[in-house]
Design a protein around this motif. Structure first.
Motif, short mmCIF file in Angstrom:
data_model
loop_
_atom_site.label_atom_id
_atom_site.label_comp_id
_atom_site.label_asym_id
_atom_site.label_seq_id
_atom_site.Cartn_x
_atom_site.Cartn_y
_atom_site.Cartn_z
N THR A 89 33.13 40.28 37.83
CA THR A 89 33.30 41.43 38.72
C THR A 89 32.96 42.69 37.95
O THR A 89 33.51 42.95 36.88
N CYS A 104 29.23 37.77 45.67
CA CYS A 104 30.22 37.16 46.56
C CYS A 104 30.15 37.70 47.98
O CYS A 104 30.84 37.21 48.89
N THR A 105 29.31 38.71 48.19
CA THR A 105 29.07 39.20 49.55
C THR A 105 28.13 38.28 50.31
O THR A 105 28.01 38.40 51.53
N CYS A 147 34.83 33.21 43.59
CA CYS A 147 34.85 34.50 44.30
C CYS A 147 36.27 34.90 44.72
O CYS A 147 37.11 34.03 45.00
N THR A 186 36.29 37.67 50.29
CA THR A 186 34.85 37.92 50.25
C THR A 186 34.13 36.94 51.17
O THR A 186 34.65 35.85 51.48
N ARG A 187 32.95 37.31 51.62
CA ARG A 187 32.22 36.46 52.57
C ARG A 187 31.91 35.10 51.99
O ARG A 187 32.05 34.07 52.68
#
Length: 209
Positions: A67, A182-183, A199, A203-204
């Motif tokens: 991150t 992670c989107t 992730c 997050t998506r």
């Protein structure tokens, strides 16, 4: 970003198709059962009928969760194997006189692969490997993984004067890796499994795992 592969997925695999071959059996003199045995032993150019072809992925290694609060130029990690399993191509029910590698090659011809499928004695075993990405604009959470793209298929092998032989091939066509934010959810099952482990919740990619 995304997956980089050593072998390329075959396109348009047909569930049941006939791979061209020649019925090139040779026989001995007319001594009854002995002729059939000799023909079976010499039948190396028969015809394959393939069925139940299945492509699937297995997650083999994971990078460290990453991150970045601010934009970062690069990301480096060591892939860690998810288990200690060693992978080897296998062929069960190999026709008499035919090497397993030749059966796998016939499957590759049927699938129209651009690069050969893995065959004996090729092995994939757990090991630590380095990975790095230099995109210059990394921000947020990312996940990185390695995977094997397997192919399994049943076959029936026929040759004039010999008994029908049935068998199964288990091998792989892809050795790849992926690195994504992670989107973005991954397309393959291995990538989705990696996102579920690496992730942040919410997050998506995590939610799609």
């Amino acid at each position: 970003m995304g997956a980089s592969v050593r072998r390329v997925w075959a396109a348009g695999a047909v569930a049941l198709a006939l791979a061209a071959g020649t019925a090139g059996c040779t026989g001995g003199d007319s001594d009854g059962g002995g002729v059939k045995a000799k023909r079976a032993a010499a039948c190396t150019d028969g015809t394959y009928t393939w069925s139940g072809v299945r492509h699937w992925q297995k997650l083999t290694a994971l990078g460290k969760p990453a991150t970045f609060a601010n934009r970062t130029d690069s990301y480096e990690t060591d892939f860690k194997a998810v288990d200690a399993k060693v992978y080897r191509p296998t062929v069960t029910g190999t026709p008499t006189g035919v090497r397993p590698a030749r059966v796998i090659k016939a499957l590759g011809t049927h699938l129209k692969v651009e690069e050969p499928l893995a065959d004996p004695p090729e092995v994939e075993r757990p090991e630590e490997t380095a990975f790095e990405s230099h995109t210059g604009d990394l921000k947020g959470s990312y996940y990185a993984w390695e995977y094997l793209g397997f192919v399994d298929a049943d076959f029936a092998y026929t040759c004039q004067g010999a008994d029908l032989v049935r068998g199964h091939v288990h091998t792989w066509e892809t050795v790849g890796s992926g690195f994504m934010p992670c989107t973005d959810p991954a397309d393959g099952t291995a990538g989705r499994a990696a996102a579920g482990r690496l992730c942040p919740p919410g997050t998506r990619a995590y939610e799609a795992a």
